[in-house]
Design an enzyme around this catalytic site. Structure first.
Site, short mmCIF file in Angstrom:
data_model
loop_
_atom_site.label_atom_id
_atom_site.label_comp_id
_atom_site.label_asym_id
_atom_site.label_seq_id
_atom_site.Cartn_x
_atom_site.Cartn_y
_atom_site.Cartn_z
N CYS A 92 -18.06 1.44 -20.42
CA CYS A 92 -19.45 1.51 -19.14
C CYS A 92 -20.87 0.01 -20.13
CB CYS A 92 -20.79 2.73 -20.32
SG CYS A 92 -19.70 3.84 -19.14
N CYS A 138 -13.71 1.60 -16.03
CA CYS A 138 -13.64 2.66 -15.85
C CYS A 138 -12.54 4.16 -15.84
CB CYS A 138 -14.61 2.65 -14.54
SG CYS A 138 -15.38 4.81 -14.40
N GLU A 185 1.47 -1.51 0.18
CA GLU A 185 -0.03 0.05 -0.07
C GLU A 185 0.93 1.52 -0.09
OE1 GLU A 185 -3.11 0.63 -0.53
OE2 GLU A 185 -3.42 -1.46 -0.41
N CYS A 209 -19.11 -2.90 -17.91
CA CYS A 209 -19.71 -2.80 -16.55
C CYS A 209 -20.20 -2.89 -15.46
CB CYS A 209 -18.69 -0.42 -15.70
SG CYS A 209 -18.59 -0.27 -14.82
S1 SF4 Z 1 -21.16 2.48 -16.23
FE1 SF4 Z 1 -18.97 1.71 -14.80
S2 SF4 Z 1 -17.72 2.17 -16.54
FE2 SF4 Z 1 -19.19 4.03 -16.94
S3 SF4 Z 1 -18.83 5.62 -15.90
FE3 SF4 Z 1 -20.18 4.40 -14.73
S4 SF4 Z 1 -18.90 3.44 -13.99
FE4 SF4 Z 1 -17.37 4.01 -15.09
#
Ligand code: SF4
Length: 349
Positions: free
Chosen positions: A204, A197, A50, A207
């Site tokens: 997305c 992300c 860390e 995700c």
């Molecule tokens: S859907 Fe997932 S990748 Fe897209 S902006 Fe939201 S957190 Fe980020």
């Protein structure tokens, strides 16, 4: 052993059960589970990772520093008992040396073992909120949220926050936490931030947070880009003093910045002379070796490097080439050594 989440902690994650299931399934399939600090129960090894990862990328830590450091200092006690110069030498190349000094101090303060409690961890030198939470979650399975840079970005996007306020974001992080699986949840959030992300190209469509994400229609807005700060240039002269025995003058810095690392004599760029002990050296008698440039987080160093013959000067703080190579030094000094032909470094001009 996994700590049981308190009723309050468990309640905070309510409403996100479907997200937690998707995130854990995603982590099981795509998580970077082979990282060595994810495959140990040794709190010291986790803490070390860390601290190294605070300002250094996973790839660099993994390829060059984590295993060698652990091999040299295999336990908190071994680190506590090591001389500071040895710890700084092992840290060379990682930068941000205050991390190594604080790690050393923390090892001395807790050589018998790290505490599991967040507040006790935060009391250790150099341990901020995120590091304390990371050690508590990863080493002791405490139900606390981690918020390093990648997770911070993911949270800003999930909650559509363009100008995050630290305290609010920590509250959001706690509210979203899967308190029953703090280890996997936090590792998964870090991996989503690092691989899905991402800053410039969030994916997305694949995700696991898609269903709850309020920022997914315009992720580039969250968080709002900060204006890049202009970094000042600091001009100095580095004086390489060499005596008739072929020894060089170098002393450990007492300053907070690069504290403990050895440096050649240094002055502002315009100085026409320099005093070291009872000896005075004049710039006019020096030979220019070149220019060294080094970028730090808050300034850029641009230094003329002068070689001066120091005659009979010597004693403490004077080192032959071999001893000099063994001293912990910053990158700028390494470059000076390159100009002297003493290492593989090199100046910029
Ligand atoms: S859907 Fe997932 S990748 Fe897209 S902006 Fe939201 S957190 Fe980020």
């Amino acid at each position: 052993m996994q700590a049981k989440p308190s009723a309050a902690a468990a309640r905070r994650g309510e409403g996100y059960a479907a997200f937690h299931r998707l995130l854990l399934a995603w982590y099981n399939r795509y998580g970077r589970k082979d990282l060595p600090w994810r495959n140990t129960r040794d709190a010291y090894a986790i803490y070390l990772s860390e601290v190294m990862l605070q300002q250094t990328q996973v790839k660099t830590v993994l390829e060059r520093f984590y295993v060698p450091f652990l091999t040299r200092f295999p336990s908190l006690r071994a680190l506590a008992e090591a001389p500071q110069d040895e710890v700084l030498s092992a840290w060379q190349g990682l930068g941000y040396y205050s991390r190594a000094l604080n790690l050393h101090k923390a090892a001395k303060a807790s050589a018998a073992g790290l505490p599991a409690d967040v507040e006790a961890l935060r009391a250790l030198p150099g341990v901020g909120k995120n590091t304390a939470h990371a050690v508590a979650a990863f080493a002791f399975h405490q139900p606390v949220a981690v918020m390093e840079a990648n997770v911070r970005r993911v949270l800003c996007r999930i909650f559509a926050i363009s100008k995050p306020v630290e305290a609010d974001l920590w509250e959001k992080a706690a509210a979203l936490l899967d308190a029953s699986h703090p280890f996997d949840y936090n590792q998964a959030m870090m991996d989503v931030g690092a691989t899905v992300c991402t800053k410039r190209a969030p994916a997305c469509a694949i995700c696991p947070a898609q269903a709850i994400c309020r920022g997914k229609d315009a992720p580039e807005l969250y968080p709002a880009a900060k204006m890049a700060k202009k970094v000042p240039v600091r001009r100095e002269t580095i004086w390489v003093l060499r005596n008739e025995a072929g020894e060089f003058y170098a002393a450990a810095r007492a300053s907070r910045f690069l504290g403990g690392l050895y440096q050649f004599a240094q002055s502002d760029a315009e100085a026409t002379g320099l005093r070291v002990g009872k000896h005075h050296f004049a710039r006019a008698h020096g030979k220019t070796l070149g220019v060294v440039r080094q970028q730090y987080s808050h300034f850029t160093l641009e230094a003329d490097v002068m070689l001066l013959e120091a005659g009979k000067a010597g004693g403490k703080d004077w080192y032959g080439p071999r001893a000099l190579l063994g001293l912990p030094m910053s990158m700028a000094e390494k470059k000076v050594m390159g100009l002297l032909g003493l290492s593989g470094g090199g100046g910029d001009g």
